[in-house]
Design an enzyme around this catalytic site. Structure first.
Site, PDB file in Angstrom:
ATOM      1  CE1 TYR A 141     124.452 100.608  56.057  1.00  0.00           C
ATOM      2  CE2 TYR A 141     124.903 101.642  53.950  1.00  0.00           C
ATOM      3  CZ  TYR A 141     125.345 101.145  55.156  1.00  0.00           C
ATOM      4  OH  TYR A 141     126.688 101.182  55.466  1.00  0.00           O
ATOM      5  CE  LYS A 192     131.986  86.516  58.464  1.00  0.00           C
ATOM      6  NZ  LYS A 192     133.426  86.151  58.488  1.00  0.00           N
ATOM      7  CG  ASP A 225     136.215  87.721  57.649  1.00  0.00           C
ATOM      8  OD1 ASP A 225     135.854  87.355  56.518  1.00  0.00           O
ATOM      9  OD2 ASP A 225     136.264  86.938  58.620  1.00  0.00           O
ATOM     10  CG  ASP A 249     129.263 102.758  53.539  1.00  0.00           C
ATOM     11  OD1 ASP A 249     130.133 103.563  53.169  1.00  0.00           O
ATOM     12  OD2 ASP A 249     128.338 103.059  54.310  1.00  0.00           O
ATOM     13  CG  ASP A 253     134.978 104.875  53.632  1.00  0.00           C
ATOM     14  OD1 ASP A 253     134.607 105.208  52.501  1.00  0.00           O
ATOM     15  OD2 ASP A 253     134.600 105.446  54.667  1.00  0.00           O
TER      16      ASP A 253
END
Length: 360
Positions: A141, A192, A225, A249, A253
């Site tokens: 970001y 990752k 994942d 983020d 959620d």
């Protein structure tokens, strides 16, 4: 003792949920060892409409003078056509960066009364208590270079860069380990590392901190994942999860639906000691229900409970507020987002008043 809270109502349902939380703040100001004063400033789309920028200098000044900050929400389709630099979200990213709020704490707790409101089976989510620790001021970001460019052949290319330094990783890792030491003693670092060198470095730095300072705690690693899958398969295996800005983020959620609704998830964004913390609900501005008294104020009220706990060291008061919310839910009161058969549907203001009554 007096503490000052800066209110940033923001956009959409933000002003509604902040208004309900102010009722709670006022109650504690009269019934706690700390007296709270409040002031209001602009951020996001509301700021752009008023002064032409989503992040006014006056808001920065007021934030730095406060003891803690309560934010409602920013954003909405009204401002989506603006240049990226003028969009409401730049105000939120800006205040996090300006104050150095690098640690985002997002608890995912399933209240017993809402176990059947989750999209998963009761036995999967009942008793759930996870803390997701998201790095907040680095990563994709904020990384450079970024932007959209046109190549000589006319092809357009979009660029965003995932960047972390070792100090940024070790800072957030220590936050996660310190929280785990007070909870279940387990940290799962999500990355990752199999395909992204940046997060391979992330994993290596987390391991260094663990071996040097927190060997008494359990550390595991998981690709993002798989972590997403495990959150809906067996979420109670986790205690504290620590991860990058973008992964946090997304995963938080996912975790919101384990608890029944985004309207139930609070968060705290913390920086160095002495820096005012920023507290906000995880949900967005929900412009489709703004002004209709449909919003759930619980996430914002729980964010104030986190403020009591982390900024003001008022653990007993935070526990009392959380118990009041639990009591109201057990009484069967529900806003639209968590409505269940046989329960009583209430408005935003009615939910706030019920929590206030339970406190009293």
């Amino acid at each position: 003792m007096t503490k000052h809270i800066l209110l940033l109502p923001g956009d959409g349902i933000g002003p509604e949920v902040v208004a309900e939380t102010v009722k709670i703040i006022d109650w504690f100001s009269k019934n706690a060892p700390v007296q709270f004063t409040t002031s209001t400033a602009l951020l996001g789309g509301a700021a752009y409409d008023a002064v032409g920028t989503p992040f006014p200098v006056e808001t920065v000044t007021a934030a730095k003078k406060s003891d803690a900050i309560l934010l409602g929400a920013v954003g909405g389709p009204k401002w989506e056509s603006l240049p990226i630099a003028s969009r409401p979200e730049k105000g939120l990213l800006g205040i996090r960066k300006e104050l150095g709020l690098y640690a985002n704490l997002r608890p995912a707790i399933c209240f017993d009364a809402l176990a059947d409101a989750s999209s998963l089976k009761r036995d999967i989510v009942a008793g759930l208590d996870i803390m997701i620790v998201r790095e907040l001021t680095g990563g994709i970001y904020f990384g450079q270079p970024r932007g959209v460019e046109t190549l000589p052949d006319g092809t357009r290319r979009g660029i965003n860069t995932e960047v972390y330094t070792s100090p940024e990783v070790t800072h957030i890792a220590r936050v996660a380990f310190e929280l785990a030491a007070k909870r279940g003693g387990k940290v799962c670092s999500v990355d990752k590392a199999n395909v992204l060198e940046c997060t391979e470095m992330w994993r290596e730095e987390v391991i260094k901190v663990h071996e040097a300072e927190y060997k008494n705690l359990a550390l595991s690693h998981m690709y993002v994942d798989n972590a997403a899958m495990q959150l809906v398969r067996n979420p109670k295996q986790f205690d504290v999860m620590v991860t990058t800005n973008m992964f946090g983020d997304i995963l938080s959620d996912i975790a919101s639906m384990l608890t029944g609704s985004l309207g139930m998830l609070p968060s705290a964004s913390l920086g160095a000691p002495g820096t005012p913390g920023l507290y906000e609900p995880v949900h967005g501005s929900a412009p489709d229900i703004a002004g209709k008294s449909l919003a759930n104020p619980i996430a914002t009220i729980l964010s104030f409970a986190m403020m009591l706990r982390y900024s003001f060291d008022l653990k007993a008061e935070a526990d009392k507020l959380e118990a009041a919310i639990r009591k109201v839910l057990e009484q069967g009161l529900r806003t639209a987002d968590i409505m269940q058969e046989g329960m009583k549907k209430v408005s935003t203001g009615e939910m706030g008043d019920a929590i206030l009554k339970a406190l009293a």
